[in-house]
Design an enzyme around this catalytic site. Structure first.
Site, PDB file in Angstrom:
ATOM      1  N   ASP A 197       0.844  -1.201   0.000  1.00 16.08           N
ATOM      2  CA  ASP A 197       0.000   0.000   0.000  1.00 16.08           C
ATOM      3  C   ASP A 197       0.879   1.251   0.000  1.00 16.08           C
ATOM      4  OD1 ASP A 197       0.794  -0.678   2.702  1.00 16.08           O
ATOM      5  OD2 ASP A 197      -0.534   0.910   3.390  1.00 16.08           O
ATOM      6  N   HIS A 207       1.841  -8.954  -2.977  1.00 17.09           N
ATOM      7  CA  HIS A 207       0.777  -7.955  -2.827  1.00 17.09           C
ATOM      8  C   HIS A 207       1.440  -6.584  -2.911  1.00 17.09           C
ATOM      9  CE1 HIS A 207      -3.095  -6.323  -1.462  1.00 17.09           C
ATOM     10  NE2 HIS A 207      -2.363  -5.439  -0.783  1.00 17.09           N
ATOM     11  N   ASP A 263       1.600 -17.692  -3.129  1.00 18.24           N
ATOM     12  CA  ASP A 263       2.252 -16.687  -3.977  1.00 18.24           C
ATOM     13  C   ASP A 263       1.172 -16.030  -4.822  1.00 18.24           C
ATOM     14  OD1 ASP A 263       4.063 -15.123  -5.246  1.00 18.24           O
ATOM     15  OD2 ASP A 263       4.916 -16.725  -6.485  1.00 18.24           O
ATOM     16  N   GLU A 310       2.542 -10.035   1.258  1.00 19.68           N
ATOM     17  CA  GLU A 310       2.879  -8.629   1.033  1.00 19.68           C
ATOM     18  C   GLU A 310       4.389  -8.463   1.215  1.00 19.68           C
ATOM     19  OE1 GLU A 310       0.115  -5.975   2.815  1.00 19.68           O
ATOM     20  OE2 GLU A 310       1.064  -4.192   1.974  1.00 19.68           O
TER      21      GLU A 310
HETATM   22  O1  9MR Z   1      -3.570  -3.444   0.338  1.00 16.32           O
HETATM   23  C1  9MR Z   1      -3.712  -3.412   1.752  1.00 16.32           C
HETATM   24  C2  9MR Z   1      -2.479  -3.955   2.405  1.00 16.32           C
HETATM   25  O2  9MR Z   1      -1.390  -3.167   2.071  1.00 16.32           O
HETATM   26  C3  9MR Z   1      -2.677  -4.079   3.899  1.00 16.32           C
HETATM   27  O3  9MR Z   1      -1.589  -4.770   4.482  1.00 16.32           O
HETATM   28  C4  9MR Z   1      -3.946  -4.800   4.214  1.00 16.32           C
HETATM   29  C5  9MR Z   1      -4.234  -4.885   5.701  1.00 16.32           C
HETATM   30  O4  9MR Z   1      -4.331  -3.651   6.301  1.00 16.32           O
HETATM   31  O5  9MR Z   1      -5.042  -4.203   3.576  1.00 16.32           O
HETATM   32  C6  9MR Z   1      -4.912  -4.175   2.167  1.00 16.32           C
HETATM   33  O6  9MR Z   1      -6.028  -3.576   1.639  1.00 16.32           O
HETATM   34  C7  9MR Z   1      -7.215  -4.334   1.576  1.00 16.32           C
HETATM   35  C8  9MR Z   1      -8.202  -3.885   2.622  1.00 16.32           C
HETATM   36  O7  9MR Z   1      -7.715  -4.056   3.909  1.00 16.32           O
HETATM   37  C9  9MR Z   1      -9.508  -4.585   2.456  1.00 16.32           C
HETATM   38  N1  9MR Z   1     -10.011  -4.491   1.080  1.00 16.32           N
HETATM   39  C10 9MR Z   1      -9.034  -4.983   0.108  1.00 16.32           C
HETATM   40  C11 9MR Z   1      -7.804  -4.159   0.199  1.00 16.32           C
HETATM   41  C12 9MR Z   1      -6.858  -4.437  -0.952  1.00 16.32           C
HETATM   42  O8  9MR Z   1      -6.393  -5.757  -0.951  1.00 16.32           O
HETATM   43  O1  9MR Z   2       3.158  -5.994   9.679  1.00 20.58           O
HETATM   44  C1  9MR Z   2       1.879  -5.723  10.202  1.00 20.58           C
HETATM   45  C2  9MR Z   2       1.435  -6.903  11.017  1.00 20.58           C
HETATM   46  O2  9MR Z   2       2.256  -7.051  12.147  1.00 20.58           O
HETATM   47  C3  9MR Z   2      -0.020  -6.742  11.430  1.00 20.58           C
HETATM   48  O3  9MR Z   2      -0.455  -7.927  12.053  1.00 20.58           O
HETATM   49  C4  9MR Z   2      -0.876  -6.427  10.211  1.00 20.58           C
HETATM   50  C5  9MR Z   2      -2.334  -6.220  10.542  1.00 20.58           C
HETATM   51  O4  9MR Z   2      -2.515  -5.106  11.327  1.00 20.58           O
HETATM   52  O5  9MR Z   2      -0.398  -5.276   9.562  1.00 20.58           O
HETATM   53  C6  9MR Z   2       0.905  -5.414   9.079  1.00 20.58           C
HETATM   54  O6  9MR Z   2       1.313  -4.227   8.508  1.00 20.58           O
HETATM   55  C7  9MR Z   2       0.704  -3.829   7.286  1.00 20.58           C
HETATM   56  C8  9MR Z   2       0.174  -2.430   7.503  1.00 20.58           C
HETATM   57  O7  9MR Z   2      -0.886  -2.447   8.401  1.00 20.58           O
HETATM   58  C9  9MR Z   2      -0.225  -1.753   6.208  1.00 20.58           C
HETATM   59  N1  9MR Z   2       0.821  -1.819   5.241  1.00 20.58           N
HETATM   60  C10 9MR Z   2       1.263  -3.172   4.969  1.00 20.58           C
HETATM   61  C11 9MR Z   2       1.778  -3.831   6.210  1.00 20.58           C
HETATM   62  C12 9MR Z   2       2.307  -5.222   5.922  1.00 20.58           C
HETATM   63  O8  9MR Z   2       1.307  -6.113   5.579  1.00 20.58           O
END
Ligand code: 9MR
Ligand code: 9MR
Length: 634
Positions: free
Chosen positions: A192, A540, A589, A598
């Site tokens: 993101d 991701h 994957d 991610e």
């Molecule tokens: O793309 C988002 C990712 O970077 C985050 O780690 C994740 C959790 O916070 O959320 C992803 O975004 C999703 C969102 O939470 C829910 N709708 C789909 C989004 C895109 O995959």
């Molecule tokens: O790395 C983070 C992990 O420890 C948490 O459990 C998770 C859900 O809150 O979020 C991860 O961090 C994401 C962040 O919220 C949004 N950008 C992507 C990060 C990696 O997935």
């Protein structure tokens, strides 16, 4: 970018059709080992699934068919983390460099592998390239990337944001603020486009620590001109240049003196209920994060990102992350750039004072469009920040704060991360590492205690690894979101233990952690893009989205996947796997699998640290190659 345009982003969760077999990689092999190969005098281990109750004969053959090593397996038996019954093979006695070796065991043959002086020499550079390529605010130039399709125009080229106002997902009404901050720059967090001070903090700290270690080891891997970045040639170590790109952003997240903010009052309101807000004098605090008003869809190129960018309320944790890295900056840049160093020190002192004034302002995770990074325990962040401020200034007040902390000289387990690893919400070990490695006015007995605590933790990691069929230095069957990043943080502690003691077992433990990442795992996958026979290819990521649309780039080499996660299986792909995968196989994957696959700055940063530990020399360092096992000696 108006809020109205951002409304279109509510389609975020509906992704374009994903090809069912997105990964273009070969089939799995029965013999699991590091797919990159082995160092000449390093440990060499493989795991093979077999229910045989007795040891099995194995042999390694070279390209001419000659047997160059032989032995029998060690029966490991049932391995809960992989859900398999396995045998282990140790062929460390094979120390002849070569390509095309194969390991044969029980009618199974491994794919060809090599033994070389420096198989991991390039890994630190590939892992570092992740950071340049995820810079916000500047174009990613074709001059500095490995393929033309990785270049892109600047994302969020001028990012001036004001505070979120309106009602959040739990019904809290936020008033906004009467100022805007120019928060241009820094790195995008992950797949993101959010920029989070908490996660930026640990990532910068790790890279700067790696730079200091590289400098003191005198091997020059990150000297000016060694990285492919625009700043190469400016007379400053390139690793520090890259870190500074994020530090400049973190400094911009600090609230000007005289500003007020409405923040949660520190009491934990029941989930789903609005938070109670109080007004505070917020000068010196750091905003927790800046991100999109609502989630954008995938793919989205940074330059075309449609959503409005907003500052989210300040938090004590973000403020202390800023204090810690700004103090580290003040110390490390003191000679290279005294003015920058002074700016950092002022910011660090202001942040520390603000956090002391407001020690219990916790981030709310009830906002759309970005990650939460909420942390209700900030004693470890206070300790880390005090350690950095003490190392930077030598002032007694910070030493008093350190000694009064429950984390004083605590190892990784101090700080209450579930696994005992340093992590974005568990930063105590970072403070202890600084006290252990940076020359300060600390009583030498205290410095030695800090080292002992880190060595104790590393020893425990090795013991845990003996209980794993796949040898990773971590026990148990619970793997969290980003477990590969956690494993690299463990490997960093193992590396430090090797620095402190010289014991080869600690360096071997680092190799075993890398072995796991690079192929010795039940999926027979490499979790690092571009590395190994079966690398991760579909992260991701909003720009490296080739798997959903071939018009978009595949990832560059060197990006680390979050990894197996059987405890927070929240995305659509993970949800369908939950309950059906053995712990270490809960991974896919797949671009949609953000809880599994991610990529993120806080996972790639310790990969850089670890790769530079294993091979600290530049690529063209002939002496390092001739030494046989690069980096073994300190
Ligand atoms: O793309 C988002 C990712 O970077 C985050 O780690 C994740 C959790 O916070 O959320 C992803 O975004 C999703 C969102 O939470 C829910 N709708 C789909 C989004 C895109 O995959
Ligand atoms: O790395 C983070 C992990 O420890 C948490 O459990 C998770 C859900 O809150 O979020 C991860 O961090 C994401 C962040 O919220 C949004 N950008 C992507 C990060 C990696 O997935």
């Amino acid at each position: 970018m108006s809020p109205r345009r951002a409304a279109f982003a509510v389609v975020a969760c509906v992704l374009a059709a994903v090809p069912s077999a997105a990964a273009q990689v070969s089939g799995p092999a029965a013999v699991r080992m590091n797919q990159t190969g082995f160092e000449i005098s390093g440990p060499k281990a493989a795991t093979v699934a077999s229910a045989a109750a007795a040891p099995l004969p194995w042999r390694v053959v070279d390209t001419a068919g000659t047997t160059v090593a032989r032995g029998v397996t060690t029966v490991f038996g049932a391995d809960a983390a992989s859900g398999e019954t396995v045998h282990q093979i140790d062929f460390s006695t094979l120390t002849r460099a070569g390509e095309g070796y194969r390991l044969e065991v029980a009618n199974q043959t491994s794919r060809p592998f090599g033994i070389a002086a420096r198989p991991f020499a390039r890994l630190k550079y590939d892992a570092m390239a992740y950071f340049y390529q995820n810079r916000a605010g500047v174009p990613i130039s074709a001059d500095h990337v490995s393929r033309p399709d990785l270049a892109r125009p600047a994302g969020h080229a001028r990012e001036v944001a004001t505070c979120f106002s309106g009602v959040d997902q739990r019904g809290t009404a936020w008033p906004g603020c009467d100022y805007s901050l120019d928060v241009t720059g820094g790195w995008y967090d992950a797949g993101d486009h959010g920029k989070y001070v908490v996660n930026g903090g640990i990532s910068v700290w790790t890279l700067v620590n790696a730079a200091e270690r590289a400098r003191s080891a005198g091997r020059g891997a990150f000297d000016d001109g060694r990285l492919d970045i625009p700043e190469a040639g400016n007379g400053v170590d390139d690793l520090l240049d890259e870190a500074r790109y994020e530090i400049d952003f973190l400094l911009r997240m600090q609230i000007p003196d005289g500003a007020t903010a409405r923040v949660p009052d520190g009491r934990l309101a029941p989930a789903g209920e609005p938070l109670r807000l109080i007004e505070i004098d917020a000068g010196g605090m750091a905003h927790h994060k800046v991100h999109d008003r609502s989630w954008t869809s995938l793919p989205t190129a940074p330059a075309d990102a449609p959503a409005e960018r907003l500052l989210y309320p300040p938090s004590t944790a973000a403020t202390l992350n800023l204090a810690a890295v700004a103090a580290q900056c003040a110390r490390v840049w003191r000679e290279a750039d005294p003015a920058f160093s002074a700016t950092c020190l002022t910011a660090a002192r202001r942040a520390w004072a603000a956090a002391r004034r407001h020690p219990a302002v916790f981030a709310s995770s009830a906002f759309d469009g970005g990650g939460g990074y909420g942390d209700g325990q900030v004693a470890d962040e206070f300790y880390w920040a005090a350690a950095e401020l003490f190392a930077a200034t030598g002032e007694a007040g910070y030493l008093e704060a350190l000694k009064a902390s429950p984390h004083w000289l605590g190892g990784p387990r101090s700080g209450a991360s579930a696994t005992g690893d340093p992590a974005w919400p568990a930063t105590a070990a970072l403070g202890t590492i600084t006290l252990a490695v940076v020359p300060t006015a600390l009583d030498p007995a205290d410095r030695d205690m800090a080292r002992r605590r880190l060595v104790e933790a590393a020893r425990a990691y090795l013991v845990e690894g003996r209980a794993q069929g796949y040898g990773l230095p971590r026990g148990g069957t619970r793997f969290e979101w980003g477990s590969n990043g956690a494993l690299m943080n463990r490997a960093m502690i193992l590396g430090l233990a090797h620095d402190f003691t010289g014991e080869a077992a600690f360096r071997d433990g680092v190799i075993h952690a890398l072995d796991f990442l690079l192929g010795r795992n039940p999926l027979d996958r490499s979790f690092v893009s571009g590395w190994g026979a079966r690398p991760m290819v579909n992260p991701h990521h909003r720009f490296w989205a080739h798997s959903v649309d071939p018009a978009w780039p595949a990832p560059p080499a060197g990006a680390l996947s979050g990894g197996p996660n059987n405890t927070a299986m929240t995305d659509d792909v993970a949800r369908t796997m939950a309950g059906h995968c053995a712990p270490l196989t809960c991974w896919a994957d797949d671009l949609r699998a953000y809880a599994l696959n991610e990529v993120a700055i806080n996972w790639n940063a310790p990969l850089v640290w670890v790769a530079a530990f294993i091979d600290p020399a530049p690529l063209d360092d002939q002496a390092a190659g001739a030494a046989g096992s690069a980096g073994r000696a300190q």
